[in-house]
Design a protein around this motif. Structure first.
Motif, PDB file in Angstrom:
ATOM      1  N   ARG A 202       0.734  -1.306  -0.062  1.00 19.80           N
ATOM      2  CA  ARG A 202      -0.094   0.048   0.028  1.00 19.80           C
ATOM      3  C   ARG A 202       0.892   1.334   0.002  1.00 19.80           C
ATOM      4  N   ILE A 203       2.027   1.057   0.748  1.00 22.35           N
ATOM      5  CA  ILE A 203       2.775   2.501   0.809  1.00 22.35           C
ATOM      6  C   ILE A 203       3.597   2.720  -0.337  1.00 22.35           C
ATOM      7  N   GLN A 204       3.436   1.773  -1.426  1.00 23.13           N
ATOM      8  CA  GLN A 204       4.306   2.030  -2.517  1.00 23.13           C
ATOM      9  C   GLN A 204       3.487   3.160  -3.372  1.00 23.13           C
ATOM     10  N   THR A 205       2.283   3.271  -3.020  1.00 23.66           N
ATOM     11  CA  THR A 205       1.356   4.543  -3.810  1.00 23.66           C
ATOM     12  C   THR A 205       0.756   5.453  -2.828  1.00 23.66           C
ATOM     13  N   ILE A 206       0.413   4.879  -1.595  1.00 26.58           N
ATOM     14  CA  ILE A 206      -0.312   6.020  -0.577  1.00 26.58           C
ATOM     15  C   ILE A 206       0.653   6.207   0.715  1.00 26.58           C
ATOM     16  N   PRO A 207       0.685   7.530   0.960  1.00 26.55           N
ATOM     17  CA  PRO A 207       1.778   7.921   2.028  1.00 26.55           C
ATOM     18  C   PRO A 207       1.250   7.013   3.328  1.00 26.55           C
ATOM     19  N   PRO A 208       2.492   6.704   4.022  1.00 29.73           N
ATOM     20  CA  PRO A 208       1.766   5.841   5.239  1.00 29.73           C
ATOM     21  C   PRO A 208       1.064   6.606   6.316  1.00 29.73           C
ATOM     22  N   SER A 209       1.313   7.968   6.390  1.00 29.41           N
ATOM     23  CA  SER A 209       0.505   8.768   7.422  1.00 29.41           C
ATOM     24  C   SER A 209      -0.959   8.588   7.073  1.00 29.41           C
ATOM     25  N   LYS A 210      -1.378   8.196   5.817  1.00 26.38           N
ATOM     26  CA  LYS A 210      -3.059   8.322   5.051  1.00 26.38           C
ATOM     27  C   LYS A 210      -3.397   6.801   5.630  1.00 26.38           C
ATOM     28  N   SER A 211      -2.490   5.923   5.599  1.00 26.98           N
ATOM     29  CA  SER A 211      -2.928   4.466   5.795  1.00 26.98           C
ATOM     30  C   SER A 211      -2.996   4.062   7.241  1.00 26.98           C
ATOM     31  N   GLN A 212      -2.569   4.586   8.153  1.00 34.28           N
ATOM     32  CA  GLN A 212      -2.527   4.395   9.635  1.00 34.28           C
ATOM     33  C   GLN A 212      -3.877   3.860   9.978  1.00 34.28           C
TER      34      GLN A 212
ATOM     35  N   LEU B 107     -17.228 -13.808  10.849  1.00 33.97           N
ATOM     36  CA  LEU B 107     -16.435 -13.817   9.677  1.00 33.97           C
ATOM     37  C   LEU B 107     -15.315 -12.821   9.624  1.00 33.97           C
ATOM     38  N   TYR B 108     -14.119 -13.019  10.097  1.00 31.77           N
ATOM     39  CA  TYR B 108     -13.315 -12.191  10.092  1.00 31.77           C
ATOM     40  C   TYR B 108     -12.214 -12.079   9.345  1.00 31.77           C
ATOM     41  N   PRO B 109     -12.080 -11.107   8.569  1.00 35.27           N
ATOM     42  CA  PRO B 109     -10.987 -11.053   7.329  1.00 35.27           C
ATOM     43  C   PRO B 109      -9.575 -10.247   7.874  1.00 35.27           C
ATOM     44  N   LEU B 110      -8.767 -11.393   7.979  1.00 34.42           N
ATOM     45  CA  LEU B 110      -7.446 -10.936   8.461  1.00 34.42           C
ATOM     46  C   LEU B 110      -6.650 -10.232   7.417  1.00 34.42           C
ATOM     47  N   GLN B 111      -7.116  -8.989   7.146  1.00 27.89           N
ATOM     48  CA  GLN B 111      -6.506  -8.176   6.078  1.00 27.89           C
ATOM     49  C   GLN B 111      -6.835  -6.651   6.242  1.00 27.89           C
ATOM     50  N   SER B 112      -5.990  -5.823   5.923  1.00 23.74           N
ATOM     51  CA  SER B 112      -6.261  -4.207   5.932  1.00 23.74           C
ATOM     52  C   SER B 112      -7.094  -3.884   4.574  1.00 23.74           C
ATOM     53  N   LEU B 113      -8.354  -3.979   4.982  1.00 22.26           N
ATOM     54  CA  LEU B 113      -9.228  -3.560   3.600  1.00 22.26           C
ATOM     55  C   LEU B 113      -9.477  -2.200   3.413  1.00 22.26           C
ATOM     56  N   LYS B 114      -9.400  -1.590   2.160  1.00 23.30           N
ATOM     57  CA  LYS B 114      -9.736  -0.138   1.992  1.00 23.30           C
ATOM     58  C   LYS B 114     -10.644  -0.191   0.920  1.00 23.30           C
ATOM     59  N   LYS B 115     -11.465   0.670   0.909  1.00 21.63           N
ATOM     60  CA  LYS B 115     -12.344   0.558  -0.243  1.00 21.63           C
ATOM     61  C   LYS B 115     -11.760   1.512  -1.209  1.00 21.63           C
ATOM     62  N   GLU B 116     -10.976   2.090  -1.077  1.00 19.57           N
ATOM     63  CA  GLU B 116     -10.221   3.041  -2.298  1.00 19.57           C
ATOM     64  C   GLU B 116      -9.306   2.059  -3.121  1.00 19.57           C
ATOM     65  N   SER B 117      -9.040   0.813  -2.704  1.00 17.02           N
ATOM     66  CA  SER B 117      -8.107  -0.036  -3.324  1.00 17.02           C
ATOM     67  C   SER B 117      -8.569  -0.429  -4.339  1.00 17.02           C
ATOM     68  N   SER B 118      -7.912  -0.621  -5.480  1.00 15.83           N
ATOM     69  CA  SER B 118      -8.408  -0.858  -6.840  1.00 15.83           C
ATOM     70  C   SER B 118      -8.356  -2.415  -7.062  1.00 15.83           C
ATOM     71  N   TYR B 119      -7.792  -3.119  -5.993  1.00 12.35           N
ATOM     72  CA  TYR B 119      -7.807  -4.782  -6.244  1.00 12.35           C
ATOM     73  C   TYR B 119      -8.312  -5.472  -4.943  1.00 12.35           C
ATOM     74  N   LEU B 120      -8.500  -6.578  -5.068  1.00 13.16           N
ATOM     75  CA  LEU B 120      -9.095  -7.276  -3.904  1.00 13.16           C
ATOM     76  C   LEU B 120      -7.858  -8.208  -3.326  1.00 13.16           C
ATOM     77  N   PRO B 121      -7.244  -7.720  -2.154  1.00 16.83           N
ATOM     78  CA  PRO B 121      -6.130  -8.361  -1.591  1.00 16.83           C
ATOM     79  C   PRO B 121      -6.297  -9.820  -1.211  1.00 16.83           C
ATOM     80  N   GLU B 122      -5.467 -10.905  -1.335  1.00 18.60           N
ATOM     81  CA  GLU B 122      -5.649 -11.934  -0.477  1.00 18.60           C
ATOM     82  C   GLU B 122      -5.996 -11.766   0.815  1.00 18.60           C
ATOM     83  N   THR B 123      -7.221 -12.413   1.278  1.00 19.11           N
ATOM     84  CA  THR B 123      -7.640 -12.216   2.621  1.00 19.11           C
ATOM     85  C   THR B 123      -7.834 -13.383   3.199  1.00 19.11           C
ATOM     86  N   PRO B 124      -6.932 -13.973   4.357  1.00 21.42           N
ATOM     87  CA  PRO B 124      -7.394 -15.257   5.101  1.00 21.42           C
ATOM     88  C   PRO B 124      -8.742 -14.859   5.967  1.00 21.42           C
TER      89      PRO B 124
END
Lengths: 252, 252
Positions: A202-212, B107-124
């Motif tokens: 994620r921080i490859q494209t979004i500044p870490p301060s926005k991802s905390q 049902l707990y997704p062990l991942q950091s989910l962001k709606k702005e993300s353009s892809y659906l990350p692998e999520t245990p």
């Protein structure tokens, strides 16, 4: 360019591979450990040396890719006037080489290099030199093996080395602590790998301060207390958890 | 499966996308914020609701993807006997839902989910339920959106949530601190991105305990002292550096 590589460790090996792949000629590998030197020389299709008296004197560049402590020892032993002597360390001044040649400098790869790795990772290069001629030489060599070349003084390089300690050593230590915690608690650490990958991605494209995110950032006292209760039997983890939670909250 | 999604945040959005992509039918999105609910409903090609009285009663699963605090509030408001009510939180017990239905779970997704993300990350996915029937339902739904489904009790899930705080929140905070440090020192934080990427990449195949490097691990007092001198004007960073250096050395 004709290059002598001094050293046989991770940096020597990976830079050697990159330089060879870029079309430079490694004319010799020097290493005190004869076996390691001949192994790396074999891989780079060149000869090895393990006595100073037989070091090839005809290279354009002598690349000292050895441990910080060994740089000084090597610098004392070799005199190569008119040749470019270059070390590869983040936290060592270029001036350590000033008695070995009139042309000296640094080519520091800002990356964690491992000889076991099956690929050559993207590696920003920081360069510095005693004179313009040597600097130009390093710029040419640097550009041949990396898309990211920056000038950095001794102090700037040391500061980036410090930042690398936080972003690599300290981050990896978090993983070590959690691998150990999961093992003790009978949980599968592998379940965390996609999250770890996504965090770096994620921080490859979004500044870490926005991802905390997380309980510290949200000041979610209830969750923080549940976590601290779990950490009662792990005082070292608890101290870290508290300090990092505080630090996140100071940055809100 | 017919699913009502309750919530409009990151988890609701990303799980909604994954469920829809897996062929489930999102029959309604409920959100108190009418605008957010209709936006998500539009994306998931369904209808929205923002009053409890109009919540669709015909779904198989009601997915409560709301903040930890809101789970309890929602659970008090909805009664859906014979329906599966499922929350998605790491640090909240499944029992919080016991008065809303006889069939409840997590049902707990062990991942950091962001709606702005353009892809659906692998999520245990970690699942838990009040009864075998609900558990089987969650297993089917979980498998449709993830290759990694594990059973985890409330306590196991909380422990993995804690580990996720270290591996994501605390790690990202290191990046935040260094982004800030670089800015103050006039250095380019972007230079560290390849190193950050490689650090996360490496532990996908090599245990972190085998990848630990750096001055702390080597007990390189000289470099540690140079770093601490740079941190004199940053007492918070200095305290963190010292605690983490000690912690690494305790693990040698």
């Amino acid at each position: 360019m004709d290059i002598v590589i001094i050293g046989t460790g991770n940096t020597a090996t990976v830079l050697g591979r990159k330089l060879k792949a870029a079309g430079h000629k490694i004319i010799q590998v020097f290493g005190r450990d004869a076996k390691a030197a001949s192994a790396l020389a074999y891989e780079l299709e060149t000869e090895s040396a393990n006595y100073w008296s037989v070091v090839n004197r005809n290279a354009h560049i002598y690349l000292l890719a050895v441990s910080d402590i060994a740089i000084e020892e090597v610098a004392k032993e070799i005199q190569l006037p008119n040749k470019a002597i270059i070390h590869t360390a983040g936290a060592v001044s270029k001036e350590i080489l000033k008695d070995s040649s009139d042309h000296y400098g640094v080519l520091y790869p800002l990356q964690s290099l491992k000889k076991e790795s099956s690929y050559l990772p993207e590696t920003p290069i920081l360069i510095d030199a005693s004179d313009d001629e040597t600097l130009m030489l390093l710029e040419i060599v640097g550009k041949s093996i990396s898309d990211s070349i920056s000038l950095a003084t001794d102090t700037q390089r040391l500061k980036l080395h410090l930042a690398a300690v936080f972003c690599n050593n300290f981050v990896n230590h978090m993983y070590v602590l959690m691998e150990e915690y999961c093992k003790k608690e009978g949980l599968d650490f592998q379940l965390l790998l996609p999250l770890i990958q996504e965090t770096a991605q994620r921080i490859q494209t979004i500044p870490p301060s926005k991802s905390q995110t997380g309980p510290a950032k949200r000041h979610d006292v209830s969750t923080i207390e549940k976590h601290l209760a779990l950490l009662e039997k792990y005082p070292d983890l608890k101290a870290l958890y508290q300090l990092l939670t505080q630090s996140i909250q100071h940055h809100n």
